[in-house]
Design an enzyme around this catalytic site. Structure first.
Site, PDB file in Angstrom:
ATOM      1  N   ARG A 234       0.863  -1.177   0.000  1.00  0.00           N
ATOM      2  CA  ARG A 234       0.000   0.000   0.000  1.00  0.00           C
ATOM      3  C   ARG A 234       0.900   1.228   0.000  1.00  0.00           C
ATOM      4  NH1 ARG A 234      -3.489  -2.614  -1.535  1.00  0.00           N
ATOM      5  NH2 ARG A 234      -5.542  -3.050  -0.654  1.00  0.00           N
ATOM      6  N   GLU A 263      -2.618   7.850  -4.573  1.00  0.00           N
ATOM      7  CA  GLU A 263      -3.084   7.271  -5.836  1.00  0.00           C
ATOM      8  C   GLU A 263      -4.582   7.423  -6.076  1.00  0.00           C
ATOM      9  OE1 GLU A 263      -1.945   3.083  -5.010  1.00  0.00           O
ATOM     10  OE2 GLU A 263      -4.062   2.603  -5.273  1.00  0.00           O
ATOM     11  N   HIS A 295      -1.005   0.459  -9.747  1.00  0.00           N
ATOM     12  CA  HIS A 295      -1.767  -0.541  -8.977  1.00  0.00           C
ATOM     13  C   HIS A 295      -2.299  -1.640  -9.890  1.00  0.00           C
ATOM     14  CE1 HIS A 295      -3.614  -0.826  -4.774  1.00  0.00           C
ATOM     15  NE2 HIS A 295      -3.568  -2.031  -5.306  1.00  0.00           N
TER      16      HIS A 295
HETATM   17  P1  NAD Z   1      -1.629 -11.620   4.516  1.00  0.00           P
HETATM   18  O1  NAD Z   1      -2.596 -11.208   5.584  1.00  0.00           O
HETATM   19  O2  NAD Z   1      -1.617 -13.036   4.035  1.00  0.00           O
HETATM   20  O3  NAD Z   1      -0.136 -11.272   4.990  1.00  0.00           O
HETATM   21  C1  NAD Z   1       0.213 -10.069   5.602  1.00  0.00           C
HETATM   22  C2  NAD Z   1       1.413 -10.351   6.514  1.00  0.00           C
HETATM   23  O4  NAD Z   1       1.857  -9.098   7.021  1.00  0.00           O
HETATM   24  C3  NAD Z   1       1.039 -11.236   7.724  1.00  0.00           C
HETATM   25  O5  NAD Z   1       1.941 -12.308   7.825  1.00  0.00           O
HETATM   26  C4  NAD Z   1       1.162 -10.279   8.904  1.00  0.00           C
HETATM   27  O6  NAD Z   1       1.602 -10.922  10.099  1.00  0.00           O
HETATM   28  C5  NAD Z   1       2.219  -9.306   8.376  1.00  0.00           C
HETATM   29  N1  NAD Z   1       2.275  -8.074   9.144  1.00  0.00           N
HETATM   30  C6  NAD Z   1       1.302  -7.466   9.859  1.00  0.00           C
HETATM   31  N2  NAD Z   1       1.796  -6.384  10.476  1.00  0.00           N
HETATM   32  C7  NAD Z   1       3.111  -6.300  10.143  1.00  0.00           C
HETATM   33  C8  NAD Z   1       4.159  -5.400  10.478  1.00  0.00           C
HETATM   34  N3  NAD Z   1       3.938  -4.381  11.323  1.00  0.00           N
HETATM   35  N4  NAD Z   1       5.378  -5.613   9.951  1.00  0.00           N
HETATM   36  C9  NAD Z   1       5.608  -6.667   9.128  1.00  0.00           C
HETATM   37  N5  NAD Z   1       4.665  -7.556   8.791  1.00  0.00           N
HETATM   38  C10 NAD Z   1       3.419  -7.370   9.279  1.00  0.00           C
HETATM   39  O7  NAD Z   1      -1.887 -10.605   3.320  1.00  0.00           O
HETATM   40  P2  NAD Z   1      -1.459 -10.777   1.788  1.00  0.00           P
HETATM   41  O8  NAD Z   1      -2.575 -11.436   1.038  1.00  0.00           O
HETATM   42  O9  NAD Z   1      -0.102 -11.366   1.718  1.00  0.00           O
HETATM   43  O10 NAD Z   1      -1.448  -9.250   1.307  1.00  0.00           O
HETATM   44  C11 NAD Z   1      -0.506  -8.326   1.830  1.00  0.00           C
HETATM   45  C12 NAD Z   1      -0.867  -6.919   1.402  1.00  0.00           C
HETATM   46  O11 NAD Z   1      -0.654  -6.774   0.006  1.00  0.00           O
HETATM   47  C13 NAD Z   1      -2.360  -6.559   1.585  1.00  0.00           C
HETATM   48  O12 NAD Z   1      -2.645  -6.127   2.910  1.00  0.00           O
HETATM   49  C14 NAD Z   1      -2.567  -5.467   0.585  1.00  0.00           C
HETATM   50  O13 NAD Z   1      -2.323  -4.216   1.212  1.00  0.00           O
HETATM   51  C15 NAD Z   1      -1.465  -5.719  -0.456  1.00  0.00           C
HETATM   52  N6  NAD Z   1      -2.021  -6.091  -1.775  1.00  0.00           N
HETATM   53  C16 NAD Z   1      -1.674  -5.362  -2.873  1.00  0.00           C
HETATM   54  C17 NAD Z   1      -2.191  -5.691  -4.129  1.00  0.00           C
HETATM   55  C18 NAD Z   1      -1.813  -4.946  -5.393  1.00  0.00           C
HETATM   56  O14 NAD Z   1      -2.473  -5.103  -6.425  1.00  0.00           O
HETATM   57  N7  NAD Z   1      -0.768  -4.120  -5.407  1.00  0.00           N
HETATM   58  C19 NAD Z   1      -3.081  -6.762  -4.238  1.00  0.00           C
HETATM   59  C20 NAD Z   1      -3.398  -7.503  -3.101  1.00  0.00           C
HETATM   60  C21 NAD Z   1      -2.874  -7.157  -1.878  1.00  0.00           C
END
Ligand code: NAD
Length: 329
Positions: A234, A263, A295
Site C-alpha cells: 500500500r 493514488e 496498482h
Molecule cells: P496476509 O494477511 O496473508 O499477509 C500479511 C502479513 O503481514 C502477515 O503475515 C502479517 O503478520 C504481516 N504483518 C502485519 N503487520 C506487520 C508489520 N507491522 N510488519 C511486518 N509484517 C506485518 O496478506 P497478503 O494477502 O499477503 O497481502 C498483503 C498486502 O498486500 C495486503 O494487505 C494489501 O495491502 C497488499 N495487496 C496489494 C495488491 C496490489 O495489487 N498491489 C493486491 C493484493 C494485496
C-alpha cells in the site's frame, strides 16, 4: 438483490458478468469512484461492491446506510480504507476477498525487480529509437543476493518462493513468523538489521497504524547503500517525499512502486492530456532508476476470476444468513 459496483472497469464487467451469468443477481456497473458525492448513486441498492480507492469512511457509510445499503462487498483483500467501527454502528455488514491470487502480486513484484535490475524500461526505448548501445544497462546477478521480505503472509511467501528459485538468500520481518518461510531457509530479523543487510527489500505487509510510513527517512538511511525497494503493498507504507532525497543521494539505488500514497485521485484513469498536479509523483517519474505502475499487480485473468467468484459467493452467503469473509456486521 440489487448490487452496484463502484470504480468498475471493463475488466471487472467481463469477469463479474461471466460469473453472474446463471444467477438471479441484479448487477449494475458504475465507473465513478465511491465518495460522499457519488454515494447517492447507490440509493436503493442493497449491496455496494467497492474497490481499494473507494472511500468508505463514516460519512460515506452513513449516506449508503440511509439509502438502503446493507452490505459492503469489497473486491479487495486490503481493508485499510474502511471505517469498520462506523460500519458496525450502522449495522452494515462488510465482507472482503481475503485471497485471490497471491501469485499475481508476487510475480509483479518480481517483474519490477527484473525490469529495474536489467534496465528493461531503458533498453526497450533505446532499441525502438535505433540505439543499440549498452552503456548504463549493466545489471547484477540475482543469484546469491540477499532479499528482505517485509510481511510474510500469502503474498510475501509466494514472492519469497520465487526469489529462492533465483538462488537468493532470504531475510524476513513479520511479527508472526511463517513456518513456510523458515522451511525456505529465511532468517527472521528485526527491521533495522534486515534493512542493513538486504540488497532488495520488498513490502508485503498490510497498511495499519503500525506500518504507516514504515519506510521513512530514518529507515531509508539504514538501508544497504544502493539497495532496491519494491512496494506492491500500500502506498502509505512509505513516506514518499523521503524517497526523493534517498534517490538523489544514491542511498536508494532502485525503486519499484505499484502503489502510491496519493493514488486515489490519480490511478485507474487516463490523465495523459492533463498537466500532472502531483509534484512528488512528477519528480519520482524523472529518475531513470524508478519504475511506477498504477496498482496493476493484481491484474491477471486468474485473479480477476477469483475476485468475481469470491465476491459473488460472499454476497450469496450473506443473503442466505451465513456470511463468510466478514469484517464487520
Ligand atoms: P496476509 O494477511 O496473508 O499477509 C500479511 C502479513 O503481514 C502477515 O503475515 C502479517 O503478520 C504481516 N504483518 C502485519 N503487520 C506487520 C508489520 N507491522 N510488519 C511486518 N509484517 C506485518 O496478506 P497478503 O494477502 O499477503 O497481502 C498483503 C498486502 O498486500 C495486503 O494487505 C494489501 O495491502 C497488499 N495487496 C496489494 C495488491 C496490489 O495489487 N498491489 C493486491 C493484493 C494485496
Amino acid at each position: 438483490m440489487r448490487i452496484l459496483l463502484f470504480s468498475s472497469q471493463h475488466y471487472d464487467q467481463e469477469s463479474f458478468s461471466q460469473v453472474c451469468r446463471d444467477s438471479d443477481l441484479d448487477l449494475h456497473y458504475q465507473s465513478a469512484r465511491l465518495t460522499v458525492d457519488t454515494a447517492p448513486l447507490a440509493d436503493g441498492y442493497e449491496v455496494v461492491c467497492a474497490f481499494i480507492n473507494d472511500e468508505l469512511h463514516s460519512d460515506v457509510l452513513e449516506r449508503l446506510a440511509a439509502g438502503g445499503t446493507r452490505l459492503i462487498a469489497l473486491r479487495s483483500a486490503g481493508y485499510n480504507h474502511v471505517d469498520l467501527v462506523a460500519a458496525a454502528r450502522l449495522g452494515l455488514a462488510v465482507v472482503r476477498v481475503p485471497a485471490y491470487s497471491p501469485h499475481a502480486v508476487a510475480e509483479h513484484a518480481v517483474a519490477l525487480i527484473m525490469a529495474l535490475n536489467r534496465r528493461l524500461h531503458r533498453a526497450y526505448n533505446r532499441t525502438r529509437e535505433g540505439d543499440f548501445t549498452l552503456h548504463g544497462l549493466t545489471g547484477f546477478d540475482l543469484h546469491g543476493k540477499t532479499v528482505g521480505v517485509i510481511g510474510t503472509g500469502q503474498i510475501g511467501l509466494a514472492f519469497a518462493r520465487i526469489m529462492a528459485g533465483f538462488g537468493c538468500q532470504l531475510l524476513a520481518y513479520d511479527p508472526y513468523p511463517n513456518p513456510a518461510m523458515l522451511a525456505l531457509g529465511a532468517r527472521y530479523l528485526e527491521l533495522p538489521e534486515l534493512l542493513a543487510q538486504a540488497r532488495i527489500v520488498s513490502l508485503h505487509c498490510p497498511l495499519t497504524e503500525h506500518t504507516r510510513h514504515l519506510i521513512n527517512a530514518q529507515s531509508l538511511a539504514a538501508l544497504h547503500p544502493g539497495a532496491m525497494l519494491i512496494n506492491t503493498g500500500r502506498g502509505a507504507l512509505v513516506d514518499t517525499p523521503a524517497l526523493i532525497d534517498a534517490l538523489k543521494s544514491g542511498q536508494l539505488g532502485y525503486l519499484g512502486l505499484d502503489v502510491y500514497e496519493e493514488e486515489a485521485q490519480l490511478f485507474f484513469e487516463d490523465r495523459s492530456d492533463q498537466p500532472l498536479q502531483d509534484d512528488v509523483l512528477a519528480r519520482l517519474l524523472t529518475f531513470p532508476n524508478v519504475i511506477i505502475t498504477a496498482h496493476q499487480a493484481f491484474l491477471t485473468h486468474e485473479a480477476l476470476q477469483a475476485i468475481a467468484n469470491t465476491t459473488l459467493d460472499n454476497i450469496i452467503c450473506w443473503a442466505a444468513g451465513k456470511p463468510q469473509n466478514l469484517l464487520a456486521s
